[in-house]
Scaffold this active site. Structure first.
Site, PDB file in Angstrom:
ATOM      1  N   CYS A   2      26.240   1.927  69.125  1.00  8.39           N
ATOM      2  CA  CYS A   2      26.094   0.515  69.480  1.00  8.39           C
ATOM      3  C   CYS A   2      26.987   0.098  70.640  1.00  8.39           C
ATOM      4  CB  CYS A   2      26.450  -0.355  68.286  1.00  8.39           C
ATOM      5  SG  CYS A   2      25.557   0.046  66.799  1.00  8.39           S
ATOM      6  N   ARG A  27      24.862   5.436  75.686  1.00  9.68           N
ATOM      7  CA  ARG A  27      25.560   5.720  74.430  1.00  9.68           C
ATOM      8  C   ARG A  27      24.587   5.992  73.282  1.00  9.68           C
ATOM      9  NH1 ARG A  27      30.874   4.057  74.625  1.00  9.68           N
ATOM     10  NH2 ARG A  27      30.893   3.882  72.380  1.00  9.68           N
ATOM     11  N   TRP A  74      22.418   0.905  67.283  1.00 10.26           N
ATOM     12  CA  TRP A  74      22.013   2.226  66.801  1.00 10.26           C
ATOM     13  C   TRP A  74      21.978   2.085  65.284  1.00 10.26           C
ATOM     14  CZ3 TRP A  74      23.732   6.390  63.844  1.00 10.26           C
ATOM     15  CH2 TRP A  74      23.166   7.643  64.143  1.00 10.26           C
ATOM     16  N   ASN A 100      29.768  -3.748  66.207  1.00 10.33           N
ATOM     17  CA  ASN A 100      29.733  -2.283  66.153  1.00 10.33           C
ATOM     18  C   ASN A 100      30.527  -1.850  64.925  1.00 10.33           C
ATOM     19  OD1 ASN A 100      28.496  -2.399  68.604  1.00 10.33           O
ATOM     20  ND2 ASN A 100      30.169  -1.467  69.770  1.00 10.33           N
ATOM     21  N   GLY A 101      30.062  -0.834  64.236  1.00 14.24           N
ATOM     22  CA  GLY A 101      30.808  -0.346  63.061  1.00 14.24           C
ATOM     23  C   GLY A 101      30.024  -0.623  61.788  1.00 14.24           C
ATOM     24  N   GLU A 481      27.205  26.775  72.099  1.00 15.37           N
ATOM     25  CA  GLU A 481      27.067  25.619  72.982  1.00 15.37           C
ATOM     26  C   GLU A 481      25.727  25.666  73.739  1.00 15.37           C
ATOM     27  OE1 GLU A 481      28.333  22.862  73.217  1.00 15.37           O
ATOM     28  OE2 GLU A 481      27.987  22.149  75.247  1.00 15.37           O
ATOM     29  N   LYS A 485      22.912  22.727  73.468  1.00 12.01           N
ATOM     30  CA  LYS A 485      22.360  22.014  74.635  1.00 12.01           C
ATOM     31  C   LYS A 485      20.843  21.981  74.549  1.00 12.01           C
ATOM     32  CE  LYS A 485      25.063  20.297  75.732  1.00 12.01           C
ATOM     33  NZ  LYS A 485      26.278  20.182  75.151  1.00 12.01           N
ATOM     34  N   GLU A 488      19.582  19.698  71.623  1.00 15.64           N
ATOM     35  CA  GLU A 488      19.878  18.272  71.821  1.00 15.64           C
ATOM     36  C   GLU A 488      18.833  17.575  72.684  1.00 15.64           C
ATOM     37  OE1 GLU A 488      24.577  17.204  72.063  1.00 15.64           O
ATOM     38  OE2 GLU A 488      23.903  18.697  73.493  1.00 15.64           O
ATOM     39  N   HIS A 504      22.567  40.658  59.774  1.00 12.41           N
ATOM     40  CA  HIS A 504      22.767  40.174  58.403  1.00 12.41           C
ATOM     41  C   HIS A 504      21.785  39.052  58.065  1.00 12.41           C
ATOM     42  CE1 HIS A 504      26.200  42.762  58.275  1.00 12.41           C
ATOM     43  NE2 HIS A 504      26.639  42.221  59.403  1.00 12.41           N
ATOM     44  N   LYS A 603      25.996   9.052  72.315  1.00 10.03           N
ATOM     45  CA  LYS A 603      27.045   9.688  73.118  1.00 10.03           C
ATOM     46  C   LYS A 603      28.374   9.689  72.369  1.00 10.03           C
ATOM     47  CE  LYS A 603      28.855  11.440  76.836  1.00 10.03           C
ATOM     48  NZ  LYS A 603      28.680  12.908  76.894  1.00 10.03           N
TER      49      LYS A 603
END
Ligand code: G6P
Length: 608
Positions: A2, A27, A74, A100-101, A481, A485, A488, A504, A603
């Protein structure tokens, strides 16, 4: 997540607020809204979806008024609908709140207010807070907000306006950042400096448990308990240019391409070649404690956790300090053991990730020396750690982290070398590493030149829905990583693994034509990686290798090869990730996806 923007001053608030929330789009959000005050009248517009949908909803209407609040939401409590979007109002429709929160005790507050006859339209915790502020309002907005927050449990950054008090914004924070931009006869409050920098670089950062009441004539700050607080004015350390696309089609590719400069900035002043020294000014006070550290725990989330994993290899290999890496979300609830001599390093691009912040507080409360490797200057984690090192890679807007990752790995390398030299590395050894490190920006530049070839490979495998990324040693984190990427931004299933682990279980997944990325740069485990390549190949997997320039053998066995320049093994993660960032980028663009605003992602993750 948010975003909040609020304005009070002499200009029309609407365009300023809309432009402000657009700067926070990166964000991550799923609905947006705005409220303005004009002549004692509150006008509100809200819309699910992008800010462009909100603009369409208000098209043709000019919202007058020089004071207002806006928000990108969000969703946490309640679906991303028009009704659930912020701002939310009190029962009389006089007070508007953006938040926000999460208000954790919103159910209890909801019951309390319902029993007193109040009704609710949305499913949000924020509406409960707005109604509570209205319920407690007796002609003084600041007092009502303070009284309401006394009852609220959880985290918040809020901005509140009231039709009966034109020109006034009341802001408060606990756990969610708020910054006040100071102009001449105007103020802009935002949850992120990106919404402020166009107007002013003079800011104050509200700390947890603080409130501000702002009018065009000035502002005053207090604690939530009404004790006056004097705040220092800080300078925002980035420019508007840095948060604009500058001719690139997406922030992600801009940030990938600017990595040579970003890394040069990150290393500037930190390597003294004439004396073979690493200088990390932010840690100067604690060097002795670090040198004597018995154990280092690195805690972080997402990409920053992957950087931390490289840090584990670096710190154990170069500095011989026992090191562990912990997901912040696990560390904070696990009752971790912190003994004398334990140093906890938290890594965060944003400096606001809630789990990382909580891990830091857990470590600090247990008596550890806490260090922060953070990019955003003045962020909460940067302010709450004992000491730290800023990444100085510039603002990162693309949700998929690229240059911040390289910055994190670089700072960890510098730290490992600094400690290594004081513990057991000889001067010639350090010299060799520093020389290699100083070449990295140019070597990244060379690697970036392969972008078109990498795009071609992305095109070849554009229909593939399953990928494996394998690496060993220093490049096991690179495999993780690289896979992150791709998933995402391309929404393709990609799994990163230590190459030897496939036997395995995961080897069962390999079928004809499945793309398998192997990081096979020259180093101590090269021959073993070659064997892993053969294992995959003989089961029909298609090999996409990342290899060291001049490696002929790999050309013969891999289907595709991305080359990176030769460097010393501990620095190889700084180069081998570059082709994988480009691969993910091109794959997402070829699929027609919104690279900078991937679905469901944020973000900066400021809720648990
Ligand atoms: C989110 C972002 C990731 C990032 C992670 C940690 O999930 O989408 O890119 O790696 O948070 O963020 P931080 O700001 O703490 O590095």
């Amino acid at each position: 997540m948010c975003g909040i923007v609020a304005y009070t001053g002499f200009r029309r608030a609407q365009p300023l607020l809309i432009e402000g929330i657009k700067r926070l789009e990166y964000r991550g959000y799923d609905s947006a809204g705005i409220a303005t005050l004009n002549g004692g009248k509150l006008t509100i517009h809200k819309s699910a979806g992008r800010i462009s949908a909100l603009e369409t909803a208000i098209a043709g209407q000019t919202l007058h008024g020089t004071c207002g609040i806006a928000h990108t939401r969000w969703a946490t409590h309640g679906a991303p609908t028009d009704v659930n979007a912020h701002p939310h109002t009190d029962t009389a429709g006089r007070i508007a709140v953006v938040h926000n929160g999460i208000i954790e005790n919103y159910r209890a507050l909801h019951t309390f207010l319902s029993q007193r006859g109040l009704s609710f339209e949305s499913d949000t915790d924020t509406e409960v807070l707005a109604k509570l502020i209205g319920f407690l309002y007796k002609g003084d907005l600041e007092k009502a907000v303070r009284a309401a927050l006394r009852e609220a449990r959880g985290t918040y950054g809020i901005a509140v306006i009231c039709a009966d008090e034109p020109d006034r914004v009341v802001a408060a924070r606990k756990g969610s950042p708020l910054i006040i931009g100071i102009g001449d006869g105007e103020f802009i409050v935002a949850s992120d400096g990106a919404a402020i920098v166009q107007h002013t670089t003079q800011v104050i950062y509200l700390s947890d448990g603080e409130m501000a009441t702002i009018t065009p004539d000035g502002f005053h700050t207090t604690t939530l308990d009404d004790v006056p607080v004097t705040k220092e004015v800080d300078e925002l350390e980035f420019s508007l240019e840095e948060i604009e696309l500058g001719g690139h089609s997406h922030f992600m590719i801009k940030e990938i391409m600017e990595q040579p400069e970003a890394l040069a900035n990150c290393m500037r002043g930190r390597i003294d070649m004439s004396e073979d020294r690493v200088v990390l000014g932010g840690l100067a006070k604690y060097v002795r404690d670090l040198v004597r550290a018995k154990r280092i725990i690195i805690s972080a989330c997402g990409t920053a956790w992957h950087a931390g994993l490289v840090g584990e290899y670096l710190l154990e290999d170069l500095a011989h300090v026992p090191t562990e890496v912990e997901y912040a979300s696990e560390f904070r609830y696990r009752n971790p053991i912190i003994e004398d001599g334990t140093v906890v390093i938290v890594i965060s691009q944003s400096g606001e990730t809630i789990d990382t912040l909580a891990a830091l507080r857990e470590a600090r409360d247990k008596g550890a020396l806490t260090l922060g490797l953070v990019n955003v200057v003045g962020s909460t984690i940067a302010r709450e750690t004992d000491a730290g090192v800023y990444l100085h890679v510039g603002p990162e807007i693309g949700v998929a982290s690229t240059k911040a990752y390289l910055g994190q790995v670089t700072v960890l390398t510098l730290l490992a070398l600094m400690l290594g030299r004081r513990r057991h590395l000889s001067q010639p050894q350090l010299h060799e590493y520093l020389l290699a490190l100083s070449k990295i920006p140019d070597q990244i530049r060379d690697t970036l030149n392969q972008s078109d070839d990498i795009r071609r490979v992305a095109e070849t495998y554009r229909e593939a829905e399953n990928w494996l990324f394998l690496g060993r040693g220093y490049n096991y984190p690179t495999a993780l990583e690289g896979a992150l990427k791709l998933k995402e931004i391309s929404y393709v299933h990609a799994e990163g693994l230590p190459a030897a682990e496939i036997k395995h279980g995961p080897i069962a997944l390999i079928s004809d034509g499945m793309p398998v990325v192997l990081i096979a740069t020259q180093g101590s485990q090269y021959e073993k990686v070659i064997s892993n390549i053969q294992e995959v190949k003989s089961r029909g997997g298609h090999i996409i290798a990342v290899a060291t320039e001049g490696d002929r053998q790999i050309r013969e066995i891999a289907n595709e090869v991305f080359f990176v320049p030769r460097t010393v093994e501990p620095l190889s993660p700084l180069l081998s990730i570059i082709p994988l960032q480009l691969l993910a980028y091109h794959a997402a663009v070829l699929r027609g996806l919104d690279v900078d605003k991937p679905r469901n992602l944020a973000k900066s993750v400021t809720v648990e």
